[in-house]
Design a protein around this motif. Structure first.
Motif, short mmCIF file in Angstrom:
data_model
loop_
_atom_site.label_atom_id
_atom_site.label_comp_id
_atom_site.label_asym_id
_atom_site.label_seq_id
_atom_site.Cartn_x
_atom_site.Cartn_y
_atom_site.Cartn_z
N THR A 198 1.03 -1.10 -0.12
CA THR A 198 0.01 0.02 0.02
C THR A 198 0.88 1.28 0.09
N PHE A 199 2.40 1.18 0.40
CA PHE A 199 2.98 2.18 0.29
C PHE A 199 3.35 2.76 -1.21
N LEU B 15 7.21 -1.61 4.67
CA LEU B 15 7.85 -0.64 3.90
C LEU B 15 9.02 -1.27 3.38
N HIS B 16 8.97 -1.47 1.93
CA HIS B 16 10.01 -2.07 1.21
C HIS B 16 11.31 -1.11 1.13
N ASN C 170 0.60 4.85 1.19
CA ASN C 170 1.09 5.05 3.09
C ASN C 170 0.69 3.53 3.40
N SER C 171 0.96 3.63 4.77
CA SER C 171 0.85 2.23 5.45
C SER C 171 0.22 2.52 6.82
N TYR D 181 4.34 10.04 -2.23
CA TYR D 181 3.70 10.95 -3.25
C TYR D 181 3.48 10.39 -4.68
N ASP D 182 4.60 10.01 -4.85
CA ASP D 182 4.89 9.46 -6.30
C ASP D 182 6.26 8.63 -6.45
N ASP D 183 6.34 7.41 -6.32
CA ASP D 183 7.67 6.65 -6.76
C ASP D 183 8.91 7.23 -5.91
N ALA D 184 8.48 7.40 -4.72
CA ALA D 184 9.64 7.33 -3.58
C ALA D 184 10.33 6.31 -3.36
#
Ligand code: EPU
Length: 337
Positions: A14-15, A55-56, A234-235, A303-306
């Motif tokens: 989901t992150f 969180l990977h 987000n998680s 937000y995008d591809d972090a």
């Protein structure tokens, strides 16, 4: 069952972190799960549920086993209650909605929690005054080494705030395959004392709420505070709310008179981590493509591809700042992989 290679896990967490699985397989039932676990060509295995609490930070150099085992079944009914078994791969919120459609009460406050049924007991999911343990009867879990199935009663699970035996002594040893819950079929015991729920029900002009109304109120509150993972990765809460001693809290209160708190026991006080993080100025802070959510400081967002590594570094910065200013060790709730 196809075993795929070099698969992006972006849609499986989901992150929304774009890391790769060296190998990937989806299993639809226990037999498939057991046969995949037996594969000797893939010695490293990684079990993936709904991907809502992780969180990977790097690629997964293993065979990722996606639990896609779905079923909901009524086991027994009495005059006032029903016992239901749901398998690990069911989406938690869809399961809540199914229960509401059947007018089964007890988990309406747990509406809209991301993730799958199988993850629910691991961290004893909770929200708005209800925890899974309040309705939990038992779960079945597969022992990864022996491939035998064991039933865990509520007592065996050792539930606590965002905690269970599966996060402690038995961490990584079992795969939850189903859970059994006892829900009410009439005279539902509504839990509406959590401040925001009462407020929301008033706003909705509802005087005698049903379980469906409570669910609607919870959904409205969550949607106003928490980012939808389908829109912003987000998680949920990244950290646990810390519990400190009364004397520690009294000292903090002198320097920070507005600090909120909830009493846990005579000598233990829970402090909302969101307040601590907001007080330090992190709320709504954006660092390029990641940051701290603007409406709930406990939630870190992509937000995008972090990169997971960057979000992890931000979490460490928050932890060290909280430690320096409040002398509190903030514990991470999410699994860092
Ligand atoms: N607060 C702030 N600033 C913030 C956020 C919170 O000051 O940015 C303070 C306020 O004083 C507020 C209080 O914290 O009144 C409580 O906030 P909220 O009701 O949002 O709850 P929380 O303690 O921050 C916990 C759970 C959530 C759950 C809510 C509602 C944990 C770690 N988190 O958050 O769970 O939805 O209560 O029950 O216990 C999750 O686990 O992923 C999750 C979202």
């Amino acid at each position: 069952m196809d075993i795929l290679s070099n698969i992006s896990l972006k849609q499986y967490n989901t992150f929304g972190i774009d890391v790769k699985a060296k190998h990937f397989v989806s299993v639809k039932n226990i037999e498939e799960l057991i046969s995949v676990l037996k594969l000797e060509d893939y010695p490293e295995k990684f079990i993936l549920g709904g991907g809502s609490n992780m969180l990977h930070t790097k690629n997964v150099e293993a065979l990722v086993i996606h639990l896609d085992i779905k079923n909901i079944e009524i086991i027994s009914e009495t005059e006032n209650s029903v016992t239901i078994k749901a398998t690990a791969g069911e989406n938690w919120h869809d399961f809540v909605l199914w229960c509401l459609e059947h007018d089964f009460g007890g988990i309406e406050n747990l509406s809209l929690i991301p993730g799958n049924v199988g993850a629910a007991p691991i961290q004893n999911i909770g929200a708005y005054g209800v925890e899974l343990k309040d309705v939990f009867v038992a779960c079945e879990a597969l022992h990864i080494k022996s491939l035998s199935i064991k039933t865990f009663t509520k007592e065996d699970c050792n539930f606590d705030y965002r905690n269970s035996v599966f996060k402690q002594d038995l961490k990584g040893e079992y795969i939850i395959i189903n859970i059994t819950l006892k829900l009410t079929t009439k005279d539902h015991q509504l839990k509406t004392s959590y401040g925001a729920i009462t407020e929301e029900l008033n706003k909705m002009n509802i005087k005698n709420p049903t379980i469906q109304d409570v669910s609607k109120a919870v959904i409205a509150i969550r949607e106003s505070k928490l980012p939808n993972p389908k829109v912003i990765g987000n998680s949920g809460s990244f950290f646990k709310n810390p519990i400190v001693s009364k004397s520690h809290f009294d000292t903090l209160k002198i320097n920070f008179p507005k600090i909120p708190s909830y009493s846990v026991s005579e000598n233990k006080i829970k402090i909302p981590a969101g307040w601590l993080i907001e007080h330090l100025g992190f709320k709504g802070k954006r660092f390029g493509n990641y940051g701290v959510h603007e409406n709930q400081a406990l939630v870190l967002v992509n937000y995008d591809d972090a990169k997971g590594e960057d979000i992890f570094k931000l979490s460490q910065l928050i932890q060290s700042t909280v430690k320096r200013i409040f002398d509190i060790n903030l514990e991470v709730e999410v699994n860092i992989i």
